[in-house]
Scaffold this active site. Structure first.
Site, PDB file in Angstrom:
ATOM      1  N   LYS A  25      55.468  11.022  55.909  1.00  0.00           N
ATOM      2  CA  LYS A  25      54.722   9.755  55.908  1.00  0.00           C
ATOM      3  C   LYS A  25      53.429   9.887  56.688  1.00  0.00           C
ATOM      4  O   LYS A  25      52.350   9.523  56.213  1.00  0.00           O
ATOM      5  CB  LYS A  25      55.581   8.621  56.516  1.00  0.00           C
ATOM      6  CG  LYS A  25      56.928   8.425  55.852  1.00  0.00           C
ATOM      7  CD  LYS A  25      57.723   7.296  56.492  1.00  0.00           C
ATOM      8  CE  LYS A  25      58.168   7.537  57.924  1.00  0.00           C
ATOM      9  NZ  LYS A  25      59.183   8.595  58.081  1.00  0.00           N
ATOM     10  N   ARG A  43      57.543  20.605  64.345  1.00  0.00           N
ATOM     11  CA  ARG A  43      56.317  19.795  64.334  1.00  0.00           C
ATOM     12  C   ARG A  43      55.642  19.741  65.709  1.00  0.00           C
ATOM     13  O   ARG A  43      56.291  19.655  66.740  1.00  0.00           O
ATOM     14  CB  ARG A  43      56.695  18.367  63.917  1.00  0.00           C
ATOM     15  CG  ARG A  43      55.580  17.368  64.132  1.00  0.00           C
ATOM     16  CD  ARG A  43      55.893  16.050  63.520  1.00  0.00           C
ATOM     17  NE  ARG A  43      57.072  15.415  64.074  1.00  0.00           N
ATOM     18  CZ  ARG A  43      57.567  14.278  63.616  1.00  0.00           C
ATOM     19  NH1 ARG A  43      57.005  13.669  62.599  1.00  0.00           N
ATOM     20  NH2 ARG A  43      58.630  13.760  64.183  1.00  0.00           N
ATOM     21  N   ARG A  57      60.986  -1.312  58.037  1.00  0.00           N
ATOM     22  CA  ARG A  57      62.181  -0.473  58.120  1.00  0.00           C
ATOM     23  C   ARG A  57      63.451  -1.287  57.997  1.00  0.00           C
ATOM     24  O   ARG A  57      64.541  -0.716  58.046  1.00  0.00           O
ATOM     25  CB  ARG A  57      62.203   0.192  59.509  1.00  0.00           C
ATOM     26  CG  ARG A  57      61.638   1.592  59.532  1.00  0.00           C
ATOM     27  CD  ARG A  57      61.635   2.011  60.981  1.00  0.00           C
ATOM     28  NE  ARG A  57      61.841   3.407  61.182  1.00  0.00           N
ATOM     29  CZ  ARG A  57      60.832   4.275  61.379  1.00  0.00           C
ATOM     30  NH1 ARG A  57      59.592   3.886  61.341  1.00  0.00           N
ATOM     31  NH2 ARG A  57      61.107   5.532  61.609  1.00  0.00           N
ATOM     32  N   ARG A  70      68.265   9.185  63.839  1.00  0.00           N
ATOM     33  CA  ARG A  70      67.159   8.560  63.097  1.00  0.00           C
ATOM     34  C   ARG A  70      67.466   8.552  61.603  1.00  0.00           C
ATOM     35  O   ARG A  70      67.163   7.589  60.905  1.00  0.00           O
ATOM     36  CB  ARG A  70      65.849   9.301  63.392  1.00  0.00           C
ATOM     37  CG  ARG A  70      65.280   8.959  64.776  1.00  0.00           C
ATOM     38  CD  ARG A  70      64.375  10.031  65.345  1.00  0.00           C
ATOM     39  NE  ARG A  70      63.220  10.327  64.528  1.00  0.00           N
ATOM     40  CZ  ARG A  70      62.451  11.415  64.681  1.00  0.00           C
ATOM     41  NH1 ARG A  70      62.738  12.293  65.641  1.00  0.00           N
ATOM     42  NH2 ARG A  70      61.415  11.607  63.922  1.00  0.00           N
ATOM     43  N   ARG A  95      57.096  15.634  70.287  1.00  0.00           N
ATOM     44  CA  ARG A  95      57.691  14.330  70.574  1.00  0.00           C
ATOM     45  C   ARG A  95      59.057  14.464  71.235  1.00  0.00           C
ATOM     46  O   ARG A  95      59.848  15.296  70.846  1.00  0.00           O
ATOM     47  CB  ARG A  95      57.830  13.531  69.271  1.00  0.00           C
ATOM     48  CG  ARG A  95      56.551  12.816  68.897  1.00  0.00           C
ATOM     49  CD  ARG A  95      56.553  12.289  67.483  1.00  0.00           C
ATOM     50  NE  ARG A  95      57.758  11.570  67.091  1.00  0.00           N
ATOM     51  CZ  ARG A  95      57.894  10.966  65.908  1.00  0.00           C
ATOM     52  NH1 ARG A  95      56.899  10.987  65.036  1.00  0.00           N
ATOM     53  NH2 ARG A  95      59.003  10.343  65.595  1.00  0.00           N
TER      54      ARG A  95
HETATM   55  P1  AP5 Z   1      55.433  14.014  59.229  1.00  0.00           P
HETATM   56  O1  AP5 Z   1      54.328  13.664  58.298  1.00  0.00           O
HETATM   57  O2  AP5 Z   1      55.164  14.001  60.684  1.00  0.00           O
HETATM   58  O3  AP5 Z   1      56.728  13.129  58.869  1.00  0.00           O
HETATM   59  P2  AP5 Z   1      57.022  11.568  59.077  1.00  0.00           P
HETATM   60  O4  AP5 Z   1      57.642  11.072  57.811  1.00  0.00           O
HETATM   61  O5  AP5 Z   1      55.823  10.864  59.599  1.00  0.00           O
HETATM   62  O6  AP5 Z   1      58.187  11.699  60.158  1.00  0.00           O
HETATM   63  P3  AP5 Z   1      58.420  10.912  61.522  1.00  0.00           P
HETATM   64  O7  AP5 Z   1      59.355  11.768  62.318  1.00  0.00           O
HETATM   65  O8  AP5 Z   1      57.145  10.490  62.148  1.00  0.00           O
HETATM   66  O9  AP5 Z   1      59.195   9.680  60.983  1.00  0.00           O
HETATM   67  P4  AP5 Z   1      60.049   8.691  61.785  1.00  0.00           P
HETATM   68  O10 AP5 Z   1      60.216   7.641  60.774  1.00  0.00           O
HETATM   69  O11 AP5 Z   1      61.306   9.260  62.332  1.00  0.00           O
HETATM   70  O12 AP5 Z   1      59.182   8.385  63.096  1.00  0.00           O
HETATM   71  P5  AP5 Z   1      58.270   7.168  63.526  1.00  0.00           P
HETATM   72  O13 AP5 Z   1      57.181   7.682  64.371  1.00  0.00           O
HETATM   73  O14 AP5 Z   1      57.916   6.353  62.339  1.00  0.00           O
HETATM   74  O15 AP5 Z   1      55.986  15.451  58.799  1.00  0.00           O
HETATM   75  C1  AP5 Z   1      56.948  16.139  59.589  1.00  0.00           C
HETATM   76  C2  AP5 Z   1      56.578  17.634  59.690  1.00  0.00           C
HETATM   77  O16 AP5 Z   1      56.721  18.254  58.413  1.00  0.00           O
HETATM   78  C3  AP5 Z   1      55.127  17.886  60.116  1.00  0.00           C
HETATM   79  O17 AP5 Z   1      55.107  18.995  60.980  1.00  0.00           O
HETATM   80  C4  AP5 Z   1      54.386  18.205  58.810  1.00  0.00           C
HETATM   81  O18 AP5 Z   1      53.328  19.128  59.024  1.00  0.00           O
HETATM   82  C5  AP5 Z   1      55.493  18.812  57.947  1.00  0.00           C
HETATM   83  N1  AP5 Z   1      55.374  18.415  56.548  1.00  0.00           N
HETATM   84  C6  AP5 Z   1      55.005  17.188  56.036  1.00  0.00           C
HETATM   85  N2  AP5 Z   1      55.039  17.191  54.684  1.00  0.00           N
HETATM   86  C7  AP5 Z   1      55.465  18.433  54.325  1.00  0.00           C
HETATM   87  C8  AP5 Z   1      55.711  19.067  53.061  1.00  0.00           C
HETATM   88  N3  AP5 Z   1      55.518  18.411  51.892  1.00  0.00           N
HETATM   89  N4  AP5 Z   1      56.146  20.354  53.069  1.00  0.00           N
HETATM   90  C9  AP5 Z   1      56.326  21.030  54.239  1.00  0.00           C
HETATM   91  N5  AP5 Z   1      56.098  20.490  55.464  1.00  0.00           N
HETATM   92  C10 AP5 Z   1      55.681  19.212  55.509  1.00  0.00           C
HETATM   93  O19 AP5 Z   1      59.270   6.334  64.424  1.00  0.00           O
HETATM   94  C11 AP5 Z   1      59.728   6.820  65.667  1.00  0.00           C
HETATM   95  C12 AP5 Z   1      60.638   5.800  66.331  1.00  0.00           C
HETATM   96  O20 AP5 Z   1      59.921   4.585  66.603  1.00  0.00           O
HETATM   97  C13 AP5 Z   1      61.846   5.336  65.499  1.00  0.00           C
HETATM   98  O21 AP5 Z   1      62.939   6.220  65.635  1.00  0.00           O
HETATM   99  C14 AP5 Z   1      62.106   3.952  66.097  1.00  0.00           C
HETATM  100  O22 AP5 Z   1      62.782   4.044  67.329  1.00  0.00           O
HETATM  101  C15 AP5 Z   1      60.699   3.430  66.356  1.00  0.00           C
HETATM  102  N6  AP5 Z   1      60.124   2.682  65.227  1.00  0.00           N
HETATM  103  C16 AP5 Z   1      58.989   3.015  64.532  1.00  0.00           C
HETATM  104  N7  AP5 Z   1      58.735   2.124  63.571  1.00  0.00           N
HETATM  105  C17 AP5 Z   1      59.731   1.191  63.636  1.00  0.00           C
HETATM  106  C18 AP5 Z   1      60.025   0.027  62.879  1.00  0.00           C
HETATM  107  N8  AP5 Z   1      59.255  -0.365  61.845  1.00  0.00           N
HETATM  108  N9  AP5 Z   1      61.131  -0.689  63.214  1.00  0.00           N
HETATM  109  C19 AP5 Z   1      61.919  -0.315  64.246  1.00  0.00           C
HETATM  110  N10 AP5 Z   1      61.701   0.789  65.006  1.00  0.00           N
HETATM  111  C20 AP5 Z   1      60.610   1.535  64.703  1.00  0.00           C
HETATM  112 MG    MG Z   2      55.347   9.874  61.403  1.00  0.00          MG
END
Ligand code: AP5
Ligand code: MG
Ligand code: ZN
Length: 217
Positions: free
Chosen positions: A14, A127, A88, A172, A161
């Protein structure tokens, strides 16, 4: 002016795709995860409140994240928005509809990044991001061109992170399956969901998303 949601489990890509769309199309990336990490880094009361929840891999309350999105929605009124990691839950999806309707806007596409969960653990553990400019990298899938030097700004400092460890990643993923995946039918009923193969290389995923936004897919 398109408003799109990127939906997928942790590590689905994402953030990678949202950052690219922001740079390529002048859209604005609205990542609740990034907003919460900023709140933590600034030591604000919200940051202190969410720290333990995030480090455990659980979801922060709907009220907190919806308020954060509401504050940022008007950052650029003439830009399309990419919602990254929001909504979410069903309650967040309904709140987003209201926030957009108040502005005469609507959700145009929900892009589901379909991925194999086991492969995601490797993506997340490998990552890292530039500590100075925030560019995202991966030990194997997206290394820096020169080892230890950011391609974009030349910084030699990087960070990982605290929630990117295997145990927290499993929680997660379970949270995604239990609370987030069930919002797909809410958008499917409106014909908004487009499924993209998130296991393809980053550039191929980007091309598929472009085709959807351009109406050629
Ligand atoms: P990356 O693009 O970083 O993946 P991502 O989908 O953004 O993964 P996240 O870990 O950020 O998602 P998340 O939903 O767990 O975390 P968030 O910050 O939203 O890609 C990952 C890696 O793979 C990178 O190194 C990239 O280079 C590589 N990659 C990407 N695409 C690739 C491909 N096609 N092929 C190969 N490699 C690839 O949330 C964190 C925390 O915040 C949550 O756990 C929760 O506690 C809280 N939170 C956030 N939003 C909410 C909400 N709306 N409601 C409640 N709690 C929330
Ligand atoms: Mg992300
Ligand atoms: Zn950098």
């Amino acid at each position: 002016m398109l408003n799109i949601i990127l939906l997928g489990p942790p590590g689905a890509g994402k953030g990678t795709q949202a950052a690219r769309l922001q740079a390529a199309r002048g859209m604005v990336q609205l990542s609740t995860g990034d907003m919460l990490r900023e709140a933590r880094a600034s030591g604000s009361p919200i940051g202190d409140k969410v720290k333990a929840i995030m480090d455990a891999g659980e979801l922060v309350s709907d009220a907190i994240v919806t308020a954060l999105i509401g504050e940022r929605l008007d950052t650029c009124t003439a830009c399309g928005a990419i919602f990254d990691g929001f909504p979410r839950t069903k309650a967040q999806a309904e709140a987003l509809d209201l926030l957009l309707a108040e502005r005469g806007r609507q959700v145009d596409h929900v892009i589901e990044l379909a991925v194999d969960e086991e492969a995601l653990v490797d993506r997340i553990i490998g990552r890292f991001t530039c500590a100075k400019c925030g560019t995202g990298y991966h030990d194997s899938f997206r290394p820096t061109k020169v080892k230890g030097v950011c391609d974009v700004c030349g910084s030699t400092e990087f960070k990982r992170r605290p929630d990117d460890n295997e145990q927290t990643v499993r929680t997660r993923m379970a949270e995604y399956r239990a609370k987030t995946a069930p919002i797909l039918p809410f958008y499917e009923a409106r014909g908004l969901v487009r499924r993209v193969d998130g296991m393809a290389p980053i550039e191929d995923v980007a091309a598929e998303i472009d085709a959807i936004l351009d109406g050629t897919a």
